[in-house]
Design an enzyme around this catalytic site. Structure first.
Site, PDB file in Angstrom:
ATOM      1  N   ARG A  33      50.576  35.810  39.326  1.00 16.12           N
ATOM      2  CA  ARG A  33      49.909  34.519  39.038  1.00 16.12           C
ATOM      3  C   ARG A  33      50.777  33.636  38.153  1.00 16.12           C
ATOM      4  O   ARG A  33      50.291  32.963  37.245  1.00 16.12           O
ATOM      5  CB  ARG A  33      48.523  34.715  38.372  1.00 16.12           C
ATOM      6  CG  ARG A  33      47.598  35.608  39.102  1.00 16.12           C
ATOM      7  CD  ARG A  33      47.163  35.047  40.448  1.00 16.12           C
ATOM      8  NE  ARG A  33      46.473  36.095  41.172  1.00 16.12           N
ATOM      9  CZ  ARG A  33      47.063  36.889  42.062  1.00 16.12           C
ATOM     10  NH1 ARG A  33      48.318  36.721  42.407  1.00 16.12           N
ATOM     11  NH2 ARG A  33      46.387  37.827  42.672  1.00 16.12           N
ATOM     12  N   SER A  47      39.288  33.792  38.827  1.00 12.00           N
ATOM     13  CA  SER A  47      39.402  34.625  37.629  1.00 12.00           C
ATOM     14  C   SER A  47      39.665  33.747  36.421  1.00 12.00           C
ATOM     15  O   SER A  47      40.516  32.855  36.464  1.00 12.00           O
ATOM     16  CB  SER A  47      40.552  35.616  37.782  1.00 12.00           C
ATOM     17  OG  SER A  47      40.258  36.496  38.834  1.00 12.00           O
ATOM     18  N   GLU A  66      43.813  32.417  33.017  1.00  9.33           N
ATOM     19  CA  GLU A  66      44.359  32.189  34.360  1.00  9.33           C
ATOM     20  C   GLU A  66      43.946  30.781  34.803  1.00  9.33           C
ATOM     21  O   GLU A  66      44.704  30.074  35.446  1.00  9.33           O
ATOM     22  CB  GLU A  66      43.838  33.242  35.357  1.00  9.33           C
ATOM     23  CG  GLU A  66      44.442  33.035  36.751  1.00  9.33           C
ATOM     24  CD  GLU A  66      44.265  34.217  37.677  1.00  9.33           C
ATOM     25  OE1 GLU A  66      44.352  35.377  37.223  1.00  9.33           O
ATOM     26  OE2 GLU A  66      44.049  33.973  38.878  1.00  9.33           O
TER      27      GLU A  66
HETATM   28  C1  FAD Z   1      35.771  31.809  44.283  1.00  5.79           C
HETATM   29  C2  FAD Z   1      37.249  31.807  43.973  1.00  5.79           C
HETATM   30  C3  FAD Z   1      38.001  32.939  44.213  1.00  5.79           C
HETATM   31  C4  FAD Z   1      39.362  32.965  43.911  1.00  5.79           C
HETATM   32  N1  FAD Z   1      40.080  34.109  44.146  1.00  5.79           N
HETATM   33  C5  FAD Z   1      41.404  34.140  43.896  1.00  5.79           C
HETATM   34  C6  FAD Z   1      42.179  35.317  44.168  1.00  5.79           C
HETATM   35  O1  FAD Z   1      41.689  36.326  44.639  1.00  5.79           O
HETATM   36  N2  FAD Z   1      43.520  35.271  43.912  1.00  5.79           N
HETATM   37  C7  FAD Z   1      44.116  34.165  43.388  1.00  5.79           C
HETATM   38  O2  FAD Z   1      45.331  34.177  43.198  1.00  5.79           O
HETATM   39  N3  FAD Z   1      43.411  33.051  43.105  1.00  5.79           N
HETATM   40  C8  FAD Z   1      42.073  33.020  43.345  1.00  5.79           C
HETATM   41  N4  FAD Z   1      41.348  31.882  43.056  1.00  5.79           N
HETATM   42  C9  FAD Z   1      42.018  30.747  42.436  1.00  5.79           C
HETATM   43  C10 FAD Z   1      42.531  29.685  43.432  1.00  5.79           C
HETATM   44  O3  FAD Z   1      42.190  30.029  44.735  1.00  5.79           O
HETATM   45  C11 FAD Z   1      44.054  29.570  43.340  1.00  5.79           C
HETATM   46  O4  FAD Z   1      44.525  29.433  42.023  1.00  5.79           O
HETATM   47  C12 FAD Z   1      44.582  28.376  44.139  1.00  5.79           C
HETATM   48  O5  FAD Z   1      45.973  28.491  44.168  1.00  5.79           O
HETATM   49  C13 FAD Z   1      44.181  27.025  43.558  1.00  5.79           C
HETATM   50  O6  FAD Z   1      44.690  25.989  44.381  1.00  5.79           O
HETATM   51  P1  FAD Z   1      44.275  24.476  44.131  1.00  5.79           P
HETATM   52  O7  FAD Z   1      44.930  23.621  45.128  1.00  5.79           O
HETATM   53  O8  FAD Z   1      42.785  24.381  44.059  1.00  5.79           O
HETATM   54  O9  FAD Z   1      44.939  24.217  42.713  1.00  5.79           O
HETATM   55  P2  FAD Z   1      44.282  23.542  41.421  1.00  5.79           P
HETATM   56  O10 FAD Z   1      43.183  24.427  40.936  1.00  5.79           O
HETATM   57  O11 FAD Z   1      43.974  22.128  41.681  1.00  5.79           O
HETATM   58  O12 FAD Z   1      45.522  23.634  40.412  1.00  5.79           O
HETATM   59  C14 FAD Z   1      45.935  24.897  39.896  1.00  5.79           C
HETATM   60  C15 FAD Z   1      47.340  24.718  39.293  1.00  5.79           C
HETATM   61  O13 FAD Z   1      48.259  24.467  40.351  1.00  5.79           O
HETATM   62  C16 FAD Z   1      49.016  23.309  40.063  1.00  5.79           C
HETATM   63  N5  FAD Z   1      49.302  22.612  41.332  1.00  5.79           N
HETATM   64  C17 FAD Z   1      48.412  22.213  42.273  1.00  5.79           C
HETATM   65  N6  FAD Z   1      49.059  21.612  43.288  1.00  5.79           N
HETATM   66  C18 FAD Z   1      50.378  21.630  42.977  1.00  5.79           C
HETATM   67  C19 FAD Z   1      51.567  21.150  43.609  1.00  5.79           C
HETATM   68  N7  FAD Z   1      51.548  20.503  44.787  1.00  5.79           N
HETATM   69  N8  FAD Z   1      52.751  21.343  42.966  1.00  5.79           N
HETATM   70  C20 FAD Z   1      52.818  21.974  41.761  1.00  5.79           C
HETATM   71  N9  FAD Z   1      51.738  22.442  41.117  1.00  5.79           N
HETATM   72  C21 FAD Z   1      50.529  22.283  41.713  1.00  5.79           C
HETATM   73  C22 FAD Z   1      48.137  22.459  39.153  1.00  5.79           C
HETATM   74  O14 FAD Z   1      48.936  21.578  38.364  1.00  5.79           O
HETATM   75  C23 FAD Z   1      47.454  23.535  38.324  1.00  5.79           C
HETATM   76  O15 FAD Z   1      48.287  23.919  37.262  1.00  5.79           O
HETATM   77  C24 FAD Z   1      39.980  31.830  43.353  1.00  5.79           C
HETATM   78  C25 FAD Z   1      39.223  30.656  43.122  1.00  5.79           C
HETATM   79  C26 FAD Z   1      37.862  30.646  43.425  1.00  5.79           C
HETATM   80  C27 FAD Z   1      37.071  29.391  43.175  1.00  5.79           C
END
Ligand code: FAD
Length: 264
Positions: A142, A184, A254
């Site tokens: 992560r 998480s 996280e």
């Molecule tokens: C119900 C649920 C279950 C989940 N289970 C898991 C799991 O099992 N494993 C896991 O790893 N994660 C899990 N997650 C977390 C989530 O799925 C991941 O972290 C995912 O990568 C978030 O993507 P996002 O586009 O929504 O990013 P955001 O939440 O919008 O941003 C997260 C971070 O990524 C950065 N970011 C976003 N886009 C970019 C880009 N284009 N360039 C650079 N940085 C960027 C942002 O600046 C921020 O720091 C879960 C979330 C939920 C709600």
């Protein structure tokens, strides 16, 4: 530059936040370090004092097969990637159907399930400051040290979509709550589980306002209806305090806390 008003109480997966103006990034030059880049807010807790926000425009929502590689725009939702791979019989992306987010967020967080991580098949990325090979990036559980907005990522292309893996990932998710959360809350400390520690200090299920650490999985901070940022922060800080006192372990976030007082 174009902007869009986004209601974060609906847009964010944890259903917390006000309606805020978000700038849309359409060209590399649109980005400046005054902005915080968001994806689809599945790992973000929006504060009451948020920074200036920017989001990739639809221009970066695409998937292409080029020279035996898969090129994916960073605004592409994980569900779309999973459907594309299923339809085109492409291997290695089965797990993303259970990871909510955009490709940029998945790569930045090196998101994954157990040993299946988005970096496994990554070749290179393109950012607002140019290309980076996988070997140029420090990454781990992560974690990546990517500093610039990711615009596109290129992956190895292998054929053979595996339905059995889809079933396996679905089973892995069964212990996760369906109540709104941001995934998480804390990273698992080496050799232990954040959820176990939160439960051990008696915080599983305890309500602060409408927020609690889930009964189903104690590392998921869930919004039971009208939870607020302040409720969420008070639980997060209480968990860190108790776990440190009892186990001498500092739980690391996280989730990303987007508030000028707490930004991580
Ligand atoms: C119900 C649920 C279950 C989940 N289970 C898991 C799991 O099992 N494993 C896991 O790893 N994660 C899990 N997650 C977390 C989530 O799925 C991941 O972290 C995912 O990568 C978030 O993507 P996002 O586009 O929504 O990013 P955001 O939440 O919008 O941003 C997260 C971070 O990524 C950065 N970011 C976003 N886009 C970019 C880009 N284009 N360039 C650079 N940085 C960027 C942002 O600046 C921020 O720091 C879960 C979330 C939920 C709600």
């Amino acid at each position: 530059m174009k902007t869009k008003n986004i209601d974060f109480s609906k847009f964010s997966s944890i259903n917390i936040g006000e309606t805020l103006e978000v700038t849309l990034l359409e060209n590399s030059n649109d980005f400046s370090s005054n902005y915080y880049l968001i994806g689809s807010c599945n790992n973000i807790l929006m504060g009451t004092q948020p920074p200036k926000l920017i989001k990739l425009s639809k221009k970066y929502d695409y998937i292409k097969i080029v020279d035996n590689t898969l090129k994916i725009g960073a605004a592409t939702p994980s569900g779309k990637i999973a459907s594309f791979c299923k339809k085109n019989n492409i291997a290695n992306f089965e797990f993303v159907s259970h990871l909510p987010g955009t490709l940029g967020g998945l790569v930045y967080m090196n998101a994954g399930l157990k040993e299946y991580e988005i970096f496994n098949n990554l070749l290179c990325i393109s950012t607002t400051k140019g290309h980076m090979q996988k070997s140029d990036i420090n990454f781990g559980y992560r974690f990546t040290d990517i500093k610039e907005p990711i615009l596109e990522a290129t992956f190895t292309l292998e054929y053979g979509f595996d339905e059995e893996k889809v079933k396996l990932f679905k089973e892995m998710r069964l212990n996760q709550p369906s109540t709104p959360s941001a995934g998480s809350c804390f990273k698992n400390p080496k050799g232990d589980y954040a959820g176990r520690l939160i439960e051990a200090v008696g915080l599983k299920g305890v309500l602060h306002g409408d927020m609690s650490f889930s009964q189903e999985h104690a590392n998921f901070l869930v919004n039971n209806g009208n939870g607020t940022f302040d409720d969420a922060i008070s639980l997060i800080e209480e968990a860190q305090k108790r776990v440190y006192k009892e186990f001498n372990i500092l739980l690391e976030y996280e989730i990303m806390i987007l508030d000028k007082r707490y930004i991580n």
